[in-house]
Scaffold this motif. Structure first.
Motif, short mmCIF file in Angstrom:
data_model
loop_
_atom_site.label_atom_id
_atom_site.label_comp_id
_atom_site.label_asym_id
_atom_site.label_seq_id
_atom_site.Cartn_x
_atom_site.Cartn_y
_atom_site.Cartn_z
N GLN A 152 -6.06 -15.65 -16.78
CA GLN A 152 -5.79 -16.31 -15.51
C GLN A 152 -6.62 -17.59 -15.41
O GLN A 152 -7.67 -17.71 -16.06
N PRO A 153 -6.16 -18.54 -14.65
CA PRO A 153 -6.99 -19.73 -14.42
C PRO A 153 -8.37 -19.34 -13.93
O PRO A 153 -8.50 -18.49 -13.05
N GLY A 154 -9.39 -19.95 -14.53
CA GLY A 154 -10.76 -19.60 -14.21
C GLY A 154 -11.31 -18.48 -15.05
O GLY A 154 -12.51 -18.18 -14.99
N GLY A 155 -10.45 -17.87 -15.84
CA GLY A 155 -10.87 -16.75 -16.67
C GLY A 155 -11.47 -17.19 -17.99
O GLY A 155 -11.69 -18.38 -18.23
N SER A 156 -11.72 -16.20 -18.85
CA SER A 156 -12.37 -16.46 -20.13
C SER A 156 -11.67 -15.74 -21.27
O SER A 156 -11.03 -14.70 -21.07
N LEU A 157 -11.78 -16.33 -22.43
CA LEU A 157 -11.36 -15.70 -23.67
C LEU A 157 -12.36 -16.09 -24.75
O LEU A 157 -12.96 -17.17 -24.69
N LYS A 158 -12.50 -15.23 -25.74
CA LYS A 158 -13.37 -15.54 -26.88
C LYS A 158 -12.55 -15.40 -28.15
O LYS A 158 -12.07 -14.32 -28.48
N LEU A 159 -12.39 -16.51 -28.84
CA LEU A 159 -11.65 -16.53 -30.10
C LEU A 159 -12.61 -16.32 -31.26
O LEU A 159 -13.76 -16.77 -31.22
N SER A 160 -12.10 -15.67 -32.29
CA SER A 160 -12.86 -15.48 -33.52
C SER A 160 -12.11 -16.07 -34.69
O SER A 160 -10.87 -16.05 -34.71
N CYS A 161 -12.85 -16.58 -35.64
CA CYS A 161 -12.28 -17.09 -36.89
C CYS A 161 -13.07 -16.46 -38.03
O CYS A 161 -14.22 -16.83 -38.27
N ALA A 162 -12.46 -15.48 -38.68
CA ALA A 162 -13.11 -14.78 -39.78
C ALA A 162 -12.70 -15.43 -41.10
O ALA A 162 -11.50 -15.57 -41.38
N ALA A 163 -13.69 -15.82 -41.87
CA ALA A 163 -13.43 -16.53 -43.13
C ALA A 163 -13.73 -15.64 -44.32
O ALA A 163 -14.74 -14.94 -44.35
N THR A 164 -12.83 -15.68 -45.28
CA THR A 164 -13.06 -15.03 -46.57
C THR A 164 -12.76 -16.04 -47.68
O THR A 164 -11.98 -16.98 -47.48
N GLY A 165 -13.42 -15.86 -48.81
CA GLY A 165 -13.20 -16.78 -49.93
C GLY A 165 -14.09 -18.00 -49.90
O GLY A 165 -14.06 -18.80 -50.84
N ILE A 166 -14.84 -18.17 -48.83
CA ILE A 166 -15.80 -19.27 -48.72
C ILE A 166 -17.06 -18.74 -48.05
O ILE A 166 -17.02 -17.73 -47.36
N THR A 167 -18.13 -19.46 -48.25
CA THR A 167 -19.39 -19.14 -47.57
C THR A 167 -19.65 -20.23 -46.56
O THR A 167 -19.68 -21.41 -46.91
N LEU A 168 -19.85 -19.83 -45.32
CA LEU A 168 -19.96 -20.82 -44.26
C LEU A 168 -21.23 -21.66 -44.35
O LEU A 168 -21.39 -22.62 -43.59
N ASP A 169 -22.14 -21.32 -45.25
CA ASP A 169 -23.29 -22.19 -45.49
C ASP A 169 -22.84 -23.55 -46.01
O ASP A 169 -23.57 -24.54 -45.87
#
Length: 119
Positions: free
Chosen positions: A13-30
């Motif tokens: 809803q307007p004013g609400g919240s969501l949290k998206l995730s992005c899970a990575a494989t095959g790479i190292t986020l460093d």
């Protein structure tokens, strides 16, 4: 093989919240920066946020500052986008993408997750 998988989209809803995730494989986020982008129907893709977990550098687009926060967890190789105070104009497909350090091109993209903000 690089794979980015977004999750966490849905209806808010307007004013609400969501949290998206992005899970990575095959790479190292460093060694990669992860960006969030979005594309609404009939509109061009726009950059939302970016993070480099190697040095903690973050970027948030001006229209989202104060509402969106990008963060990451090296141990989980996952980047998050916390979205608060959502507006109907935030409705879009949200994508995460990976960019190797010291390059300017996002070469690997996730499949996207739909975010709809509506009452």
């Amino acid at each position: 093989q690089v794979q980015l998988v977004e999750s966490g989209g849905g209806l808010a809803q307007p004013g609400g919240s969501l949290k998206l995730s992005c899970a990575a494989t095959g790479i190292t986020l460093d060694y990669y920066a992860i960006g969030w982008f979005r594309q609404a129907p009939g509109k061009e893709r726009e950059a939302v946020a970016c993070i480099s977990l190697s040095d903690g550098t973050t970027y948030i687009a001006d229209s989202m500052k104060g509402r969106f926060i990008i963060s990451g967890d090296k141990a989980k190789n996952t980047v998050y986008l916390q979205m608060d105070s959502l507006k109907p104009e935030d409705t879009a497909v949200y994508y995460c993408a990976a960019r190797a350090q010291y390059t300017n091109t996002y070469g690997d993209w996730g499949q996207g997750t739909q975010v709809t903000v509506s009452s």
